[in-house]
Design a protein around this motif. Sequence first.
Motif, PDB file in Angstrom:
ATOM      1  N   ARG A 126      36.214  39.645  45.561  1.00  0.00           N
ATOM      2  CA  ARG A 126      37.033  40.301  45.591  1.00  0.00           C
ATOM      3  C   ARG A 126      36.353  41.230  46.808  1.00  0.00           C
ATOM      4  N   SER A 129      39.986  44.686  52.555  1.00  0.00           N
ATOM      5  CA  SER A 129      40.244  43.908  53.610  1.00  0.00           C
ATOM      6  C   SER A 129      39.268  45.300  54.854  1.00  0.00           C
ATOM      7  N   HIS A 135      32.776  41.538  55.190  1.00  0.00           N
ATOM      8  CA  HIS A 135      33.059  39.810  55.135  1.00  0.00           C
ATOM      9  C   HIS A 135      32.318  38.977  55.435  1.00  0.00           C
ATOM     10  N   VAL A 145      37.218  32.600  52.450  1.00  0.00           N
ATOM     11  CA  VAL A 145      38.272  33.133  52.307  1.00  0.00           C
ATOM     12  C   VAL A 145      39.349  31.986  51.459  1.00  0.00           C
ATOM     13  N   LYS A 147      41.520  33.212  49.507  1.00  0.00           N
ATOM     14  CA  LYS A 147      43.136  33.474  48.847  1.00  0.00           C
ATOM     15  C   LYS A 147      43.332  35.479  48.950  1.00  0.00           C
ATOM     16  N   THR A 148      44.017  35.503  49.799  1.00  0.00           N
ATOM     17  CA  THR A 148      44.323  36.950  49.612  1.00  0.00           C
ATOM     18  C   THR A 148      45.277  37.596  49.567  1.00  0.00           C
ATOM     19  N   GLN A 149      45.302  38.984  48.550  1.00  0.00           N
ATOM     20  CA  GLN A 149      46.396  39.384  47.839  1.00  0.00           C
ATOM     21  C   GLN A 149      46.517  41.257  47.833  1.00  0.00           C
ATOM     22  N   THR A 151      46.302  44.833  45.533  1.00  0.00           N
ATOM     23  CA  THR A 151      46.416  45.296  45.024  1.00  0.00           C
ATOM     24  C   THR A 151      47.271  45.991  44.723  1.00  0.00           C
TER      25      THR A 151
END
Length: 159
Positions: A126, A129, A135, A145, A147-149, A151
């Motif tokens: 992870r 951003s 990245h 990528v 999944k985007t999450q 926190t």
Amino acid sequence: MPDDLSPTVAVSIRPMEAEDAATVAALSGELGYPASPDQVATRLEQVRRSAREQPAVVLVAEDRLTGQVVGWAHVCVPVDLVKANTADIWGLVVASTHRGRGTGRALMAAAEAWAASHGCREVRLRSGSHRIEAHAFYERLGYRVTKTQLTFSRSLDED
Ligand SMILES: CC(C)(COP(=O)(O)OP(=O)(O)OC[C@H]1O[C@@H](n2cnc3c(N)ncnc32)[C@H](O)[C@@H]1OP(=O)(O)O)[C@@H](O)C(=O)NCCC(=O)NCCS
């Protein structure tokens, strides 16, 4: 594990030792997670103790010319109720003075080899951003990528 996992670049990759704590702590600050050498040494001991149940290793990259530690990676196979055979990279940093020379790639290759030797078929990580450059680095290494999450956290000190 062999002592040297990366003969083709100017760094040697090896497991972290307690003597590396001060340098690893300084690099942790560069990553945005300041820690004292004592804290890092204590956590390394905890990582080692818990590795019997939850395999994990902190790898360091040592400059072949100077012997200086110039990067580290923490890789773990978490004990997970629903996901197996997947290793997590829990931290990766290369000294700002040594970036762009293949050290990050060497650390990731060693982490992947370690994960494969522990039965993993996938490596996952992870990355915040804001870490745009990291990245690009991961994509260069073949990571995609998935999944985007968001926190979420709440301080328990307020209770
Ligand atoms: C991300 C980081 C570990 C990369 O380490 P590094 O030693 O500089 O990377 P390498 O030199 O091994 O680069 C490997 C490949 O990625 C590419 N790459 C590295 N940084 C890149 C960037 N910002 N943009 C595009 N490509 C990049 C390199 O060109 C290289 O490609 P090549 O081998 O095909 O020539 C390092 O920049 C770092 O420590 N950043 C700050 C901490 C951080 O963000 N950590 C990750 C937290 S999730």
